[in-house]
Design an enzyme around this catalytic site. Structure first.
Site, PDB file in Angstrom:
ATOM      1  N   HIS A 138     -23.156  -7.499  -4.713  1.00 47.30           N
ATOM      2  CA  HIS A 138     -21.951  -8.302  -4.556  1.00 47.30           C
ATOM      3  C   HIS A 138     -22.268  -9.709  -4.049  1.00 47.30           C
ATOM      4  CE1 HIS A 138     -17.647  -8.923  -3.990  1.00 47.30           C
ATOM      5  NE2 HIS A 138     -17.894  -9.412  -2.793  1.00 47.30           N
ATOM      6  N   SER A 180     -12.945 -11.158  -7.289  1.00 48.61           N
ATOM      7  CA  SER A 180     -12.444  -9.807  -7.543  1.00 48.61           C
ATOM      8  C   SER A 180     -12.272  -9.073  -6.225  1.00 48.61           C
ATOM      9  CB  SER A 180     -13.429  -9.038  -8.426  1.00 48.61           C
ATOM     10  OG  SER A 180     -14.672  -8.863  -7.739  1.00 48.61           O
ATOM     11  N   HIS A 181     -11.351  -8.127  -6.218  1.00 52.85           N
ATOM     12  CA  HIS A 181     -11.204  -7.207  -5.095  1.00 52.85           C
ATOM     13  C   HIS A 181     -10.889  -5.831  -5.671  1.00 52.85           C
ATOM     14  CE1 HIS A 181     -10.445  -7.453  -0.521  1.00 52.85           C
ATOM     15  NE2 HIS A 181     -11.642  -7.911  -0.799  1.00 52.85           N
ATOM     16  N   ASN A 182     -11.851  -5.317  -6.433  1.00 48.49           N
ATOM     17  CA  ASN A 182     -11.614  -4.132  -7.247  1.00 48.49           C
ATOM     18  C   ASN A 182     -11.656  -2.832  -6.447  1.00 48.49           C
ATOM     19  OD1 ASN A 182     -11.529  -5.960  -9.349  1.00 48.49           O
ATOM     20  ND2 ASN A 182     -13.665  -5.653  -9.911  1.00 48.49           N
ATOM     21  N   GLN A 194     -10.244  -4.539   4.182  1.00 50.10           N
ATOM     22  CA  GLN A 194      -9.711  -5.430   5.191  1.00 50.10           C
ATOM     23  C   GLN A 194      -8.183  -5.350   5.235  1.00 50.10           C
ATOM     24  OE1 GLN A 194     -11.403  -6.214   2.413  1.00 50.10           O
ATOM     25  NE2 GLN A 194     -13.073  -7.647   2.828  1.00 50.10           N
TER      26      GLN A 194
END
Length: 690
Positions: A33, A78-80, A225
């Site tokens: 990442h 992205s926040h997949n 988060q």
């Protein structure tokens, strides 16, 4: 967990064992990442420079000139994985993170786009994820006053268990006063501003670099988060006020890998000492490892001269934000973390930030196209099924949750692209890609994503300025996926070069797989494109206008909506010729056409339903090819006089007007009255609620 080969390499390089904090730093900063270990050699092949590019890839966001007095800051993230584990908070913090990336450049965020990809809506779990992701995007964006002006929704079984939540943010800044994320001078201080640090988001970067297991929701929830948009709004105002003083020398958002990631990357041109015990905390008893790696939201790190620390702190307090003077820039290229007088990390900074060894994976090309099998279904029934497919049908329930008019720049937001008024011109935005077609032809499909987005801009007369991308794939350890990745990156690069559009930044998200659903996502190189033109609204055609089809139609059914509803197979579209995009752009810019749209999902039928839902159309070729082919690089135009198309290859296929959409085929006619058209296009909206 740090892979055994990485741990062995580090022990050999450092000639010692690593501390707990050092291990955590490498686990996160050497993760896929953060380090792009599998893709950075490919990313270097992309065209990143252009006459308007002031700052390209490598910072929190890119800077592209819009006018002499205005530059655009743009980023895509992205926040997949977090959005599967906790859909609302995962999506909301994805918005918060990309907004802070733009904010860190000293830019005011003005617009968001959200390409979203989900499993089919007939699954209760997929509907739950979908509804809460949309609510998270809307809830956060609405609270901070940044409008979501454009998006994409794709529904396909490969995203079950691993939805994709991609977000683009655009901001504005003086082209001579933007801030970068690299420290400027040893002796300067690093000041942490914003929310207190807690244990939420621990290990988020490493979590984003592995596939999702069956027990992901319970086991990985601490890696997600929790956002607070009201604090983010204060942070936006505070950072902009600080930037206005000219005293902020560099700035970085605390995102992946938390304080360790932000401070080490920020200080990589020199070095830094971080005092973890000075960080303002939300929870007691936190260890140095937790303090350094937590991904608590709404936090920024700024570099200021020692004499300006009090000024910056006073501005933070004015906006009711906490702050801490937590470190110094040093001349020695080391990254040092101290806690209560003890050194808990002491590393060569270039090893930590840029030293992750490249991963090289075996590639295996494949051929997934199937011969075309003609559906034995009446054409009208096929037409209504295609219009009712969620990729084509209306998305009103989604768009209505977004405050699209805040900041009062929005001019036209529906149809092909979003138009915002900026500096007396139009900022035009488009996003997305076609994963089903890209799966079948990764190189051509990725190239066509560039053409389609440029086509969306062309329908509003806008010239592309730049591209950002979010390259979403399954595990590169699968040889077929490694091949997909290379083909997609090369295809994007070739078409961007052909069209002269620089790719100025983005994100790579790998390991998008689900053990629970036994799925791995289709290759999804989603892009965002920004353009500039004259301010104009998308307009509907007039009664009596001629309907013209520009571009050659081929029997391209593979990956089409017709394929999705019938399983008919067929070839996917080959790479289109981008020349037609410039032709259409010129026609629209000159005022020669009254309406324009590109042909994409749902083919000609979907374009007619959007542009001319009441019209008389006559088609001479094969009905399925004419109506449902998704050959790329085609446009539907409405013109008052055919003479404006002189020199442009086209077919006049009908006239706007009448009471129904009537399509005369070689052997039959189909008539779709307004109530049937509306019922088909509204099907998805009626089933979207969980």
């Amino acid at each position: 967990m740090l892979p055994a080969q990485d741990l062995a390499l580090l022990r050999k390089t450092l000639k010692r064992d690593l501390t707990d904090v050092e291990l955590a730093c490498f686990e996160n900063l050497w993760s896929e990442h953060c380090s792009y270990r599998s893709t950075r050699h490919l990313l270097r092949t992309l065209p990143t420079e252009g006459p308007g590019v002031l700052l390209g890839p490598g910072d929190d966001a890119a800077i592209v000139r819009f006018s002499d007095t205005c530059a655009l800051a743009v980023g895509m993230e992205s926040h997949n994985h977090p959005s599967y584990v906790d859909p609302y908070d995962g999506a909301a913090t994805g918005v918060g993170g990309i907004v802070r990336d733009v904010l860190s450049m000293g830019a005011r965020p003005i617009a968001l786009m959200d390409p979203l990809y989900f499993g089919p809506l007939d699954s209760e779990k997929n509907r739950y994820i979908f509804e809460h992701v949309v609510a998270g995007v809307g809830g956060y964006g609405n609270c901070i006053g940044v409008p979501v002006v454009r998006g994409e929704l794709v529904f396909e079984s490969s995203y079950s268990g691993n939805p994709l939540v991609n977000v683009v943010c655009v901001g504005i800044v003086d082209p001579d006063r933007y801030i970068t994320a690299r420290v400027k001078k040893p002796g300067n201080h690093l000041v942490l501003i914003g929310s207190s640090t807690g244990r939420d988001g621990l290990g988020g970067a490493s979590f984003a670099s592995r596939d999702l297991s069956e027990d992901a929701e319970a086991a990985d929830r601490p890696s997600v988060q929790i956002g607070d948009p009201y604090t983010e709004k204060l942070l936006i105002d505070a950072i902009l006020a600080m930037a206005e003083t000219g005293k902020v020398l560099s700035c970085r958002d605390l995102g992946a890998a938390g304080l360790a990631g932000a401070s080490s990357e920020m200080a990589s041109t020199f070095g830094a000492v971080i005092h973890a015990d000075r960080v303002h905390l939300r929870e007691t008893g936190m260890t140095p490892r937790e303090i350094m790696l937590a991904e608590s939201q709404e936090r920024m790190l700024v570099e200021v001269a020692p004499e300006d620390v009090i000024l910056i702190g006073a501005i933070a307090e004015r906006f009711d934000l906490d702050w801490s003077d937590i470190g110094e820039v040093i001349a020695e290229p080391r990254y040092i973390v101290r806690y209560l007088g003890e050194t808990v990390a002491d590393l060569p900074i270039d090893l930590l930030v840029g030293g992750a060894p490249r991963c090289s994976w075996e590639q295996k090309p494949y051929s997934a196209e199937r011969p075309f099998s003609r559906p034995e279904v009446p054409v009208k029934d096929l037409a209504l099924a295609v219009l009712a497919h969620p990729d084509v049908a209306r998305k009103d329930w989604v768009y209505e949750q977004y405050d699209k008019d805040v900041q009062v720049r929005s001019v036209s937001l529906l149809h092909d692209a979003a138009v915002l008024r900026l500096e007396g011109k139009a900022l035009v935005l488009s996003c997305g890609c076609n994963p089903s077609q890209i799966f079948l032809k990764p190189y051509d499909g990725a190239a066509n994503a560039v053409i389609e987005n440029a086509g969306n801009l062309a329908c509003l007369g806008a010239e592309p300025l730049c591209i950002v991308d979010c390259l979403n794939f399954a595990s590169p350890e699968q040889p077929e996926v490694a091949w997909q990745i290379e083909q997609c990156v090369l295809g994007l690069g070739e078409m961007a070069r052909k069209m002269g559009i620089p790719i100025v930044g983005g994100n790579v998200s790998l390991y998008n797989e689900s053990d629970e659903f036994d799925t791995r996502i289709m290759p999804t190189p989603s892009i965002g494109m920004l353009g500039r033109g004259e301010v104009r609204r998308w307009t509907a055609p007039n009664e009596g206008d001629l309907i013209a089809l520009v571009g050659r139609t081929l029997p391209d059914f593979g990956g089409s909506v017709l394929d999705a509803v019938t399983g008919c197979g067929g070839p996917a579209p080959a790479m289109a010729d981008p020349a037609v995009v410039a032709i259409v752009r010129g026609l629209v810019a000159s005022g020669s056409v009254t309406a324009a749209t590109d042909l994409s999902r749902g083919g000609l039928l979907a374009a007619l339903a959007k542009v001319a839902p009441r019209a008389e159309v006559a088609l001479a070729g094969d009905p399925l090819e004419e109506l449902f082919s998704e050959t790329c690089g085609r446009f539907l135009l409405a013109v008052r006089d055919e003479s404006v198309l002189a020199g442009v290859k086209h077919r006049i296929i009908g006239t706007v007007g009448g009471d129904t959409l009537t399509i005369r085929l070689e052997r039959e006619s189909i008539v779709i009255p307004p109530e049937d058209l509306d019922a088909a296009l509204s099907t998805t909206t009626r089933t979207m609620r969980y």
